[in-house]
Structures are given as C-alpha cells and as structure tokens.
Design a protein around this motif. Sequence first.
Motif, PDB file in Angstrom:
ATOM      1  N   ARG A 260       0.834  -1.199   0.000  1.00 33.67           N
ATOM      2  CA  ARG A 260       0.000   0.000   0.000  1.00 33.67           C
ATOM      3  C   ARG A 260       0.871   1.252   0.000  1.00 33.67           C
ATOM      4  NH1 ARG A 260      -2.883  -0.966   4.316  1.00 33.67           N
ATOM      5  NH2 ARG A 260      -4.483  -2.115   3.167  1.00 33.67           N
ATOM      6  N   THR A 261       1.961   1.231   0.754  1.00 38.00           N
ATOM      7  CA  THR A 261       2.853   2.388   0.799  1.00 38.00           C
ATOM      8  C   THR A 261       3.498   2.639  -0.558  1.00 38.00           C
ATOM      9  OG1 THR A 261       3.284   2.034   3.152  1.00 38.00           O
ATOM     10  CG2 THR A 261       4.883   3.360   1.940  1.00 38.00           C
ATOM     11  N   MET A 262       3.877   1.587  -1.250  1.00 32.79           N
ATOM     12  CA  MET A 262       4.445   1.764  -2.591  1.00 32.79           C
ATOM     13  C   MET A 262       3.410   2.370  -3.535  1.00 32.79           C
ATOM     14  SD  MET A 262       6.676  -1.771  -2.877  1.00 32.79           S
ATOM     15  CE  MET A 262       7.328  -1.415  -4.507  1.00 32.79           C
ATOM     16  N   GLU A 263       2.164   1.992  -3.393  1.00 34.50           N
ATOM     17  CA  GLU A 263       1.104   2.587  -4.220  1.00 34.50           C
ATOM     18  C   GLU A 263       0.975   4.073  -3.929  1.00 34.50           C
ATOM     19  OE1 GLU A 263      -2.410   0.406  -3.349  1.00 34.50           O
ATOM     20  OE2 GLU A 263      -1.706  -1.469  -4.252  1.00 34.50           O
ATOM     21  N   TRP A 264       0.995   4.437  -2.658  1.00 31.26           N
ATOM     22  CA  TRP A 264       0.899   5.853  -2.302  1.00 31.26           C
ATOM     23  C   TRP A 264       2.077   6.642  -2.855  1.00 31.26           C
ATOM     24  CZ3 TRP A 264      -0.128   4.435   3.494  1.00 31.26           C
ATOM     25  CH2 TRP A 264      -1.462   4.033   3.642  1.00 31.26           C
ATOM     26  N   ILE A 265       3.269   6.096  -2.723  1.00 29.61           N
ATOM     27  CA  ILE A 265       4.468   6.804  -3.206  1.00 29.61           C
ATOM     28  C   ILE A 265       4.374   7.018  -4.713  1.00 29.61           C
ATOM     29  CG2 ILE A 265       6.959   6.578  -3.537  1.00 29.61           C
ATOM     30  CD1 ILE A 265       7.026   5.179  -0.775  1.00 29.61           C
ATOM     31  N   GLU A 266       3.938   6.010  -5.434  1.00 27.71           N
ATOM     32  CA  GLU A 266       3.779   6.164  -6.887  1.00 27.71           C
ATOM     33  C   GLU A 266       2.726   7.212  -7.195  1.00 27.71           C
ATOM     34  OE1 GLU A 266       4.258   6.110 -10.760  1.00 27.71           O
ATOM     35  OE2 GLU A 266       5.525   4.899  -9.433  1.00 27.71           O
ATOM     36  N   LYS A 267       1.615   7.182  -6.471  1.00 27.39           N
ATOM     37  CA  LYS A 267       0.528   8.129  -6.728  1.00 27.39           C
ATOM     38  C   LYS A 267       0.964   9.569  -6.492  1.00 27.39           C
ATOM     39  CE  LYS A 267      -4.093   9.467  -5.066  1.00 27.39           C
ATOM     40  NZ  LYS A 267      -5.223   9.102  -4.166  1.00 27.39           N
ATOM     41  N   TYR A 268       1.579   9.841  -5.362  1.00 24.71           N
ATOM     42  CA  TYR A 268       1.852  11.218  -4.984  1.00 24.71           C
ATOM     43  C   TYR A 268       3.152  11.765  -5.562  1.00 24.71           C
ATOM     44  CZ  TYR A 268      -2.039  10.554  -1.779  1.00 24.71           C
ATOM     45  OH  TYR A 268      -3.283  10.299  -1.272  1.00 24.71           O
ATOM     46  N   PHE A 269       4.144  10.909  -5.767  1.00 23.09           N
ATOM     47  CA  PHE A 269       5.444  11.385  -6.261  1.00 23.09           C
ATOM     48  C   PHE A 269       5.687  11.067  -7.729  1.00 23.09           C
ATOM     49  CE2 PHE A 269       6.091  10.976  -1.684  1.00 23.09           C
ATOM     50  CZ  PHE A 269       6.817  12.120  -1.367  1.00 23.09           C
ATOM     51  N   GLY A 270       5.001  10.053  -8.247  1.00 19.95           N
ATOM     52  CA  GLY A 270       5.365   9.516  -9.553  1.00 19.95           C
ATOM     53  C   GLY A 270       5.278  10.495 -10.697  1.00 19.95           C
ATOM     54  N   GLU A 271       4.313  11.435 -10.668  1.00 12.19           N
ATOM     55  CA  GLU A 271       4.147  12.342 -11.805  1.00 12.19           C
ATOM     56  C   GLU A 271       4.952  13.631 -11.665  1.00 12.19           C
ATOM     57  OE1 GLU A 271       0.022  13.244 -12.138  1.00 12.19           O
ATOM     58  OE2 GLU A 271       0.048  14.756 -10.546  1.00 12.19           O
ATOM     59  N   ILE A 272       5.672  13.806 -10.576  1.00 12.08           N
ATOM     60  CA  ILE A 272       6.525  14.993 -10.449  1.00 12.08           C
ATOM     61  C   ILE A 272       7.710  14.823 -11.393  1.00 12.08           C
ATOM     62  CG2 ILE A 272       7.938  16.366  -8.877  1.00 12.08           C
ATOM     63  CD1 ILE A 272       6.183  15.318  -6.577  1.00 12.08           C
ATOM     64  N   PRO A 273       7.902  15.727 -12.321  1.00 10.48           N
ATOM     65  CA  PRO A 273       8.926  15.509 -13.358  1.00 10.48           C
ATOM     66  C   PRO A 273      10.353  15.630 -12.819  1.00 10.48           C
ATOM     67  CG  PRO A 273       7.959  17.689 -13.595  1.00 10.48           C
ATOM     68  CD  PRO A 273       7.165  16.993 -12.530  1.00 10.48           C
ATOM     69  N   SER A 274      11.227  14.854 -13.395  1.00  9.33           N
ATOM     70  CA  SER A 274      12.656  15.000 -13.100  1.00  9.33           C
ATOM     71  C   SER A 274      13.182  16.227 -13.834  1.00  9.33           C
ATOM     72  CB  SER A 274      13.415  13.754 -13.534  1.00  9.33           C
ATOM     73  OG  SER A 274      13.280  13.559 -14.939  1.00  9.33           O
ATOM     74  N   ARG A 275      14.377  16.642 -13.473  1.00  2.00           N
ATOM     75  CA  ARG A 275      14.982  17.804 -14.133  1.00  2.00           C
ATOM     76  C   ARG A 275      16.452  17.526 -14.393  1.00  2.00           C
ATOM     77  NH1 ARG A 275      11.551  20.925 -10.615  1.00  2.00           N
ATOM     78  NH2 ARG A 275      13.179  21.245  -9.053  1.00  2.00           N
ATOM     79  N   ASP A 276      16.997  18.277 -15.325  1.00  2.00           N
ATOM     80  CA  ASP A 276      18.437  18.216 -15.537  1.00  2.00           C
ATOM     81  C   ASP A 276      19.126  18.867 -14.354  1.00  2.00           C
ATOM     82  OD1 ASP A 276      18.102  17.011 -18.001  1.00  2.00           O
ATOM     83  OD2 ASP A 276      18.087  18.929 -19.089  1.00  2.00           O
ATOM     84  N   LEU A 277      20.054  18.157 -13.751  1.00  5.94           N
ATOM     85  CA  LEU A 277      20.751  18.657 -12.571  1.00  5.94           C
ATOM     86  C   LEU A 277      22.092  19.260 -12.953  1.00  5.94           C
ATOM     87  CD1 LEU A 277      20.095  15.628 -10.194  1.00  5.94           C
ATOM     88  CD2 LEU A 277      18.869  17.808 -10.227  1.00  5.94           C
TER      89      LEU A 277
END
Length: 944
Positions: free
Chosen positions: A238-255
């Motif tokens: 369930r925690t992995m599902e939450w992490i994917e839901k809330y964080f998954g669509e935040i885009p990565s960036r060039d560092l």
Amino acid sequence: MTANRHRLELSIVLSGVLLMACAPDAAMTPGATAPFSIEYQKYTLDNGLEVVLHIDRSDPIAAVAMTYHVGSARERPGKTGFAHLFEHLMFLDSENLGPGGLDILIDKLGGTLNGSTNRDRTNYFQVVPNDGLEKVLWAEADKMGFFINTVTEDTIAKEKQVVKNEKRQSYDNRPYGHTSTVIGEHLYPESHPYSWQVIGSLADLDSATLDDVHQFHDAWYAPNNATLVVAGDFDVDRTMEWIEKYFGEIPSRDLPATLEVEPVELPDSKRLFHEDNFASLPELTLGWPTVHIYHEDSYALDMLAALLSEGKKAPLYQVIVEEQKLAPSVNMYPRVSELAGEMAIAIRGFDGIDLTDVHRGVETAFQRFEDEGFTPADLDRVKAGRETGFYNGISSVLGKAFEMAQYNIFAGSPGYIEEDVARMLAVTPEDVMRVYDRYIDDRHYVATSFVPRGQTELMLAESAPAAIAIEPIVDGAEGELIRPAARNIESTPSSFDRSVEPPFGNASSLPSPEIWTAELSNGARVFGILNSELPLVRFSIRMLGGQLLDDPDKVGVANLMAELMTEGTATRTPEELEEAIDALGSSINVSAGRESLTVSGTTLRRNYAATMELAEEILLEPRWDETEFERIRDRTINILRQQAADPNSISSNTFNRILYGPRHILSVNRRGAIETVNAIATDDLRAYYDTNVSPSVSSIHIVGDISETEAMASLASLEERWDGRDVTIPEFALPELLSEARIYFVDVPGSSQSVIRVGAMALAQTDPDFYPATVANLRLGGTFTSRLNQVLREQRGYTYGAGSGFSGSDIPGPFSVSTSVRSNVTMESVEIVNRILTEYGDTYDEEDLEATASYLVRSNARAFETLGNQIGMLQNISLLNLPFDYVRQREQIVCDMTLDRIRELIQDHIDPSRMAFVVVGDAETQLPRLRQLGLGEPTQIANE
C-alpha cells in the motif's frame, strides 16, 4: 526549523561502529551479539526518486525522511545561505497544504517534524502514528512538486528575518559563536564551497530576490536529486502505491554537474584572534584539512582523535589538563563531509591562561604521542564504545531512516553499513600513526584565539585580527513585515485533485510495556521493562535529594560529589576505572540535579552484569581522590565563569532567583557560586555522601534486553551491601506571588538579542491540576503552531522560536515563557507576550480544544518507542507515585476536557498580571523603551 546539525559529519560515530558484533565468530566473546544489519527494500521511480523502505513493527508509528542532495556547498559566492533558507521556506506553504499547512497537519496527527541543513544535504522528517502515513506522503510530495509557486517576495522577506534571528542566536549572541566561521574562511580557499557557513552571509540573504530563489529551487529540488526513506510499521504494498501516486508524476529535471571531491592543503599556517563580547575565558581552536567522508583514512582519523584526547591515558588530556593545568578538558574531533574534511582541537582555558602556553602544551602532547604511542587494547576500547553508540543511534525508526538516507546518498547504498563497519574494524595501530603523520604532524593549520574583550594579551602569539561581520541592530531598520496578500497562485497541473487530504488509515493499537516491580530488603524500589528489540540495556539508580540536600551556605557539594564519584573507586584508580568501563563499550554517569542524585548507564546486553558490578562499585566504594577533586572543582568554576557571560544562562539564573526567592535553595545555580565552590573540600563531599546516599530514598529502573530474573540477580550484591538510613528531604518556603507584574532587566552590553523569560511559580506534578494545566498550555506555547511562536516568529519575524510550559516535579515549579528576540524589538516582544497571555483564556475556543485533543492523544503512539522513553516513564512512576497506566489515564483527561475547564485552568495558573518579566540585553538601548509598557519602572538587577 533547526539547521546545520551536521548529522552527516557524525556518521562515522553513529553508524560505523558494529565492531565486536560483526567480528568473526572465533573472535567474539561468549554471549556476543550476532552480526547486525538493517533490512530494507530499495527501488527507483521513473522520475529518479530513490525510495528506501524499512519495516519495524515494534511501535505503531512511521518515520518519513526526505533528503535532498543539496546543502550550502551547492551555492556560490554572493548567493550563500540559500539551502538553509529553503529549509525554512519549504515548511511555510505549498499549493495544496496551504500556508502553515504542514505544521497544522502534523499537530493534528500527533506527530513531530523538523528539518536540517548541512554542507551537502537538506532533510525534512516527520514521525507520526502509522494511520497518518498516507497524509505525510501526500504532504511531502506537495512540498517537492507543488511548492515554488507559493513563494512570494513577502514570504521571503519574513523568513529572512527568522534566519537572521537564528544567526544572532547561534553565532552573534553566543560565546565563541563565530569560531567555525573563522576556521572555515581560512582553512578553505575563498572559492571552495566549504569556506562559508551553512547559514550563509546576511548580506547575501538581504540581496536575494524572488528570481534567485526560483533559480535555486529549479536547479536542485527535483525527485532525481532526492532519497525518500519510510521506516516503521506499515503495509509495504500500500505504501508503494501511495508513493507512486503522490510522487510519480513529479517531473525529473536536468541537474547541475556533480561536484567532485575537493581536498585542500594549506600553504602555511594561519593565526587569527577575536575579542568575544560574550566570552569570559580564552579558547584556542586548531584546525587541519583532512579527507572526505568514507575515505579510507577517515576511519583511522576518527580513532586518532579519540586516542589523542579522550580519557585519562590520552596525551592531550595528560598534558593540558593534569600536568600543566591549563584547561579543564580537551576536545578533538574529525568533521568529514562529501567534498573534504577537517580535524579540530578546541581547548577552553582557565581564567587568565595564555593561549600560547596552551599551544605549547598541544605540541608537547603530540611529541609524547609520537614517543610513546598507544596499545592495541587502547584502540579496542575506542572501538567498543562505538558499538554501543551505534545501537543507541538506531534505537528509533527515525534514527534508522536517517542512517539509510545518509548511506544511500553518500555511499551509494542504504546497505553500506556492512562495508562501513568492516573498514572501521580494519583500522590498525599502524593506520592511526600513518594518518597522524600524513595530516597532523608538522602540517599547516588554522589557529583561532577567542579571548574576552580587553584581554588580547591572552591570544596565541603572532595572531592577526579576524574579520567578523556582526550585523548592527538599529531601531526601525527592518520595519514591519507585510502580511501576505490573499493567495492567488497558478496551480501546477496534476492527474488528480491534490487538494483533497487523504483519509486516515486503520489505527493500530499501542500496547503498553509490561512493567515489573520489586522492592529490595534495604528499601530501594525496582522498576523494569523487558525490551528485546536491540541488544541494549539502560539503567538508572535515582536517589531523592540532589541540590535540595545541599547546605545552603555551600551549594554545589552535591554536584561536585556526583562528578567525583566516577573518578576512581576504593580499589581502582581513576584511569583503571575508566579503562574497565571503556573495555565493555559501556557508559556510567553520576549526576546531581536540583532534586535528585542519579547513577545511570547504558551497555550492550552481553556486558550488562559486568557494567552493573562497576556501577555498584562506584556507588558504594567512592575513592575521594584529592587530585581529581581539585580538577573537578576548577572545571566547575570555569563553567560558572562561562555562564556569567552567556545571556541564556544569565536569564535562567536570574529568573530562578526572582521566582524562588532568596531563602529557597533552588534559587541558586545547582553548581553553586565561585566563592562557595572555592570553599568546598572533600570532607564536605564525604559528609553529604554519608548522610544522604541511601536506598531508603532510591528507585532503580532497568529497561532493555534483560529479564526480571536476570535484573534482580544483578542487584543481589547491591541489596546486601547497601545499608539504608533515614533521609529527610527539607521543605523550603516559596515566596508569595507578585502582587502585580514587574519587569526585571540584566545588562549585557552589546547584545544583538534580548533573552526574555516571563513567568511565576506554579504547580507540582503531583498537583491534580498539573497535567490539565499542561493540556491548557499546549496551544499557548507547547508546539510550533502555538500562539507565542506563530505571532513572534511566523507573523512578526522577531525570533527564531518561542514557547511556554510548566516545569514542576514532586515540588512546585515555575510556569514560564521563553524566547530570544532581536534587540530592537525587545519592547514590542514583551508587549506581545503580555497581550497573548492576557487574552489567552478569552480567545481559547473549540477549535483549540479539538486540536489539543488530537495532538496529545495521537502523540502517545510515540510514548514508548525508545529505551529512553521507557526509562523516563518508569522514573515518572517512581517519583510521582503514578499508576502504571498513567499515560492512558492522561488520555482520558484530555478526552474529558471541556472549554470551560480549560478557561478555568488558564485563569488559575496563567495569570500575567502577577508574573515576572525578565529581560537580559543591552540596557543602554533597550531599558528606556521598556518604561513605555505600563508595567512599572523596570528593576535593573546585577548579573550575579
């Protein structure tokens, strides 16, 4: 929010210390601990966020640690302090949490939160009951991906003031507060990212624009530059599902490009001095450049520092403390960071000591180390202490989360612990001498001399003045902060409605620890809890009395006696006792408080019996070593001299003198005064011991990986040998409360902050109103979201923090408000405190009551987590005669609380019209303004 705790630099001490626990079986002593590891699951989201999960079912709580790989080293000259500023800003607002929403959420969950920044990382963390885990993950994701649009010029302006107050409190208004600044500026080249402090330059912060803030955020605050650790009792899927839901669509960036390791070498030694307005004693600090974290030499350098400075066999201790009597102690420590590191020695000399003599003493100690070296047994003792320290460091789920994040970012794997330990264990005597030759012996260094104002003759010879920038405090310079306008922000697109707060999960019940009790035939009571989570045992033997049993004309005897009791026994010299304790990897301390004397210890489970034997020897066979007594007495006088120049100590001592009155023994510093301490002899200590150290007023507390049968067996000898005697705890009359509020002022010329303490004598914990009054105080000054902190810090930017509380024990103690504010708003701050106190009862409403109940009841999920929590609970039970289920009973008190009852408690116990308002600051600029408050003519009190 705290900053710059340097947890990264402590990692070798906390995590690389398994030692015997990981040694080959053949080398392990009988009963040795099996090899230890922290199980985890690691994976990476498509956007680069690295996730580490660790299950710990011992308590129904979860810790969330979000760590970004950005600290002050990712800044650039002219733009310093941004990482630390961001630590503050990211707590303030985000699109879906709203202003102050995270603090409000965590209070509602009954959790705790904070953050910290160092050179190379910034972390944010929460510990909550596990049914609130989804809410915390939702909130952390909102900070990561939906925060920057809420930052305005107004919010930056306000938080700049908070950061300035933090700098004043931690650097400008603190004795020796600028030492690290001077060392850093001269140990590293100007372009090196470690040459400036984490808090940054106030000039840089003042010039920071909204565009600067956006650029820094866009460069570093991305999921592919972060590690998320969740540790505790939760459902993994369930925690992995939450992490994917809330964080998954935040885009990565060039560092930005990865920073490379950047060690430094000094072309020559540098000597700097500073006249410190708040120092009463001279202090010499020496710093050498060394290596970065996890460098193969970092382990031997850690051992080197301990062997040179820790314990009675250490050459620095022998020369500086025992032989030449230049200082009461020596501190040598490594600081290793991602790009480079350093080694430092800090020595605060006795009054009037020439730091040139101290420097010569260091050179003499180094020569002794070269000539005499150390034994393999000395090295083994250092390693043994690290093992116990390791287990203490991971005794909480948050401690485990921190360690795994640390390893993941800087060593590449949360499981690096095994290699870390192996490298620690592999350190040899030859390695120690090699790093001494490579980094310390005849190497260039930076030396700082911080001397009291007007005593430059004490500085190290050939020192040049250090350039230290202290921001002037000018009336009206900052102006009033502008309240942010109504939020009108552009929402960041999301695949679902993030404004909807997730529901609570399924609540888990909190099993209360099973407490066992017994009574020894000599009258001592015993309380214990079996906790087998870690191979550790903690114990305490607490005797009522402490300072209360001191002769009023010789206050400080109890304190000196307690400190002397660990300096040898009748059959062991001080050095032999220290070696015996260190060989077990244990710690044994004796301390005298205001109302008790305590022998306490921590040990590995396998060494518990041997450690308790030593504790018994310390308690029953004091040595009364005259040489050690003189050293401890001199050290105590040194501490008293330091406190006499420290505004915070001055405030505490003055507050107690006013509230307890001249005839109460607790009106005096528990260490005494310089004059009385000088008059104390070992005969006074013996008399105190013979009269007051008795099982008849004692309680023994034992928690950890040990059964009741084993624990009682370990006390058999103590029961037989320790004879009881009657001890009467004296009662001291308290003065009447003030008939009206009064202001008291202590002058510390040049203070950039004013320390404010407001309060009156209140309740004992045994009073039926004590805990209800504590409940009533919560929304006043008990949490970050309380009124005092919200107004003084969040709305006005006057302070780094403000709080209030009741502090009674089995005798009455004060209710007090405490804060430190910038000098030019002293009058305004006192006025605000008085107004908040005056209006508190009338403005306390049902919303406050609901928030209080939610926080206090739910926070009990953390009540029994660590051995420290559990031993504290046993001490409360034994001291206050509380029922074993007092935590549950207090829950019921909270649930039954009504608005009328809260207001009644406020009226009875929080009445500012009869409180003392104590201000410690610059009288020339601030004392005249306080006359405008209508609280009468301020009474100026000498700093005694």
